[in-house]
Design an enzyme around this catalytic site. Sequence first.
Site, mmCIF file in Angstrom:
data_model
loop_
_atom_site.group_PDB
_atom_site.id
_atom_site.type_symbol
_atom_site.label_atom_id
_atom_site.label_comp_id
_atom_site.label_asym_id
_atom_site.label_seq_id
_atom_site.Cartn_x
_atom_site.Cartn_y
_atom_site.Cartn_z
ATOM 1 N N GLY A 12 0.619 -1.519 -0.267
ATOM 2 C CA GLY A 12 0.229 0.366 0.144
ATOM 3 C C GLY A 12 0.576 1.323 0.231
ATOM 4 O O GLY A 12 0.216 2.597 0.145
ATOM 5 N N ASP A 62 -1.256 -7.702 -5.552
ATOM 6 C CA ASP A 62 -2.368 -7.553 -4.459
ATOM 7 C C ASP A 62 -2.576 -8.650 -4.039
ATOM 8 O O ASP A 62 -2.186 -10.163 -4.001
ATOM 9 C CB ASP A 62 -3.782 -8.118 -5.663
ATOM 10 C CG ASP A 62 -4.796 -8.366 -4.751
ATOM 11 O OD1 ASP A 62 -4.551 -8.022 -3.495
ATOM 12 O OD2 ASP A 62 -5.759 -8.287 -5.471
ATOM 13 N N VAL A 63 -2.344 -7.927 -2.412
ATOM 14 C CA VAL A 63 -0.987 -9.410 -2.107
ATOM 15 C C VAL A 63 -2.759 -10.714 -0.958
ATOM 16 O O VAL A 63 -1.761 -11.176 0.174
ATOM 17 C CB VAL A 63 0.089 -8.175 -0.977
ATOM 18 C CG1 VAL A 63 0.993 -8.513 -1.459
ATOM 19 C CG2 VAL A 63 -0.754 -7.510 -0.392
ATOM 20 N N SER A 148 -5.343 -0.828 14.078
ATOM 21 C CA SER A 148 -6.019 0.266 13.738
ATOM 22 C C SER A 148 -6.984 0.122 15.385
ATOM 23 O O SER A 148 -7.053 -1.019 16.014
ATOM 24 C CB SER A 148 -7.425 -0.118 12.991
ATOM 25 O OG SER A 148 -8.678 1.150 13.302
ATOM 26 N N TYR A 161 -14.117 -5.855 10.218
ATOM 27 C CA TYR A 161 -12.434 -4.874 10.105
ATOM 28 C C TYR A 161 -12.024 -4.504 11.574
ATOM 29 O O TYR A 161 -10.908 -4.662 11.760
ATOM 30 C CB TYR A 161 -13.023 -3.041 9.564
ATOM 31 C CG TYR A 161 -12.272 -2.232 9.926
ATOM 32 C CD1 TYR A 161 -11.005 -2.439 8.992
ATOM 33 C CD2 TYR A 161 -11.877 -1.031 10.665
ATOM 34 C CE1 TYR A 161 -10.166 -1.803 8.379
ATOM 35 C CE2 TYR A 161 -10.905 -0.384 10.200
ATOM 36 C CZ TYR A 161 -9.404 -0.388 9.233
ATOM 37 O OH TYR A 161 -9.055 0.951 9.542
ATOM 38 N N ALA A 163 -12.557 -7.068 14.153
ATOM 39 C CA ALA A 163 -12.165 -8.798 14.303
ATOM 40 C C ALA A 163 -10.624 -8.071 13.964
ATOM 41 O O ALA A 163 -9.475 -9.505 14.287
ATOM 42 C CB ALA A 163 -13.029 -9.646 13.794
ATOM 43 N N ALA A 164 -10.587 -7.927 12.130
ATOM 44 C CA ALA A 164 -9.328 -8.049 11.159
ATOM 45 C C ALA A 164 -7.950 -7.222 12.271
ATOM 46 O O ALA A 164 -7.044 -8.053 12.096
ATOM 47 C CB ALA A 164 -9.450 -7.868 10.159
ATOM 48 N N LYS A 165 -8.883 -6.201 12.636
ATOM 49 C CA LYS A 165 -7.615 -5.089 13.148
ATOM 50 C C LYS A 165 -6.664 -5.563 13.967
ATOM 51 O O LYS A 165 -5.859 -6.093 14.801
ATOM 52 C CB LYS A 165 -7.755 -4.074 12.925
ATOM 53 C CG LYS A 165 -8.213 -3.263 11.472
ATOM 54 C CD LYS A 165 -7.109 -3.306 10.123
ATOM 55 C CE LYS A 165 -6.865 -2.762 9.474
ATOM 56 N NZ LYS A 165 -5.762 -2.858 9.104
#
Length: 258
Positions: A12, A62-63, A148, A161, A163-165
């Site tokens: 990114g 696109d990782v 985040s 989001y 949960a992912a962070k």
Amino acid sequence: MRLKDRVAVVTGGAGAIGGEITKLLAREGARIVIVDVNAEASDKMVNEVKALGSEALAVNADVIEIEQAEKMVKEALARFAQIDILVNVAGGSTGPSIKTKMDFFARSEKTRGEEILRLNLLAPLNCARAVINHMMERRRGAIVSISSTAGVIGMMKGVEYSAAKAGIVGMTVTLAKEAAEYGIRVNCVSPGIVGTERVLKMAPDRIPQWEKGIKLGRLCQPAEIASAVLFLVSDESSYITGQNIIVDGGLCLGPEGY
């Protein structure tokens, strides 16, 4: 120059936050591998890095896909023969990679959850997996991932989001334990609300409300995230690993008077 002769991969790396990180690491002497899905923005960032007196390579990848993360590492090593730093920035809760809108979990679409988890948790895992053996062989390296405050205090209409962070923090702590004996440090940075162009355009009417809930009274600037990342990848933080550095102006400190 704090990063002279080091090679940094920034996923990114052509975006709002990633671009600031890219330029700051370059100013400190790092040679940069800019990994982004936006080829045009990546090429522009390469020119900005060169103007700062450093070297840069753009890798269009696109990782979210492990093969693309492996391609990223292969191209970086072919050009620079080493990778000293990995900064996982690619992610987000909105934007072109996320096809569905934010909503309360009870009425959100299953596809959104999958997109969010792949972009914000699977992608950083893929990149760490792709580079970790190289760093172990060299017995040195620094990995920093952008998490985040959503992963710390949660975010309304952002269950997946958040949960992912939060998963990024778990990944960081565990990988730090596994990699320490090889001289590899692993940390993450959790920004609060960052005043990127997208955020300012997306919700201008909500900014005063957000600023009221932030102890320092303003949104974070991308350059302030970059400064935290620079600290964590430099020798100034040589005894810091497994940590989540919260850069939020006091957002997580709770309500006024409490």
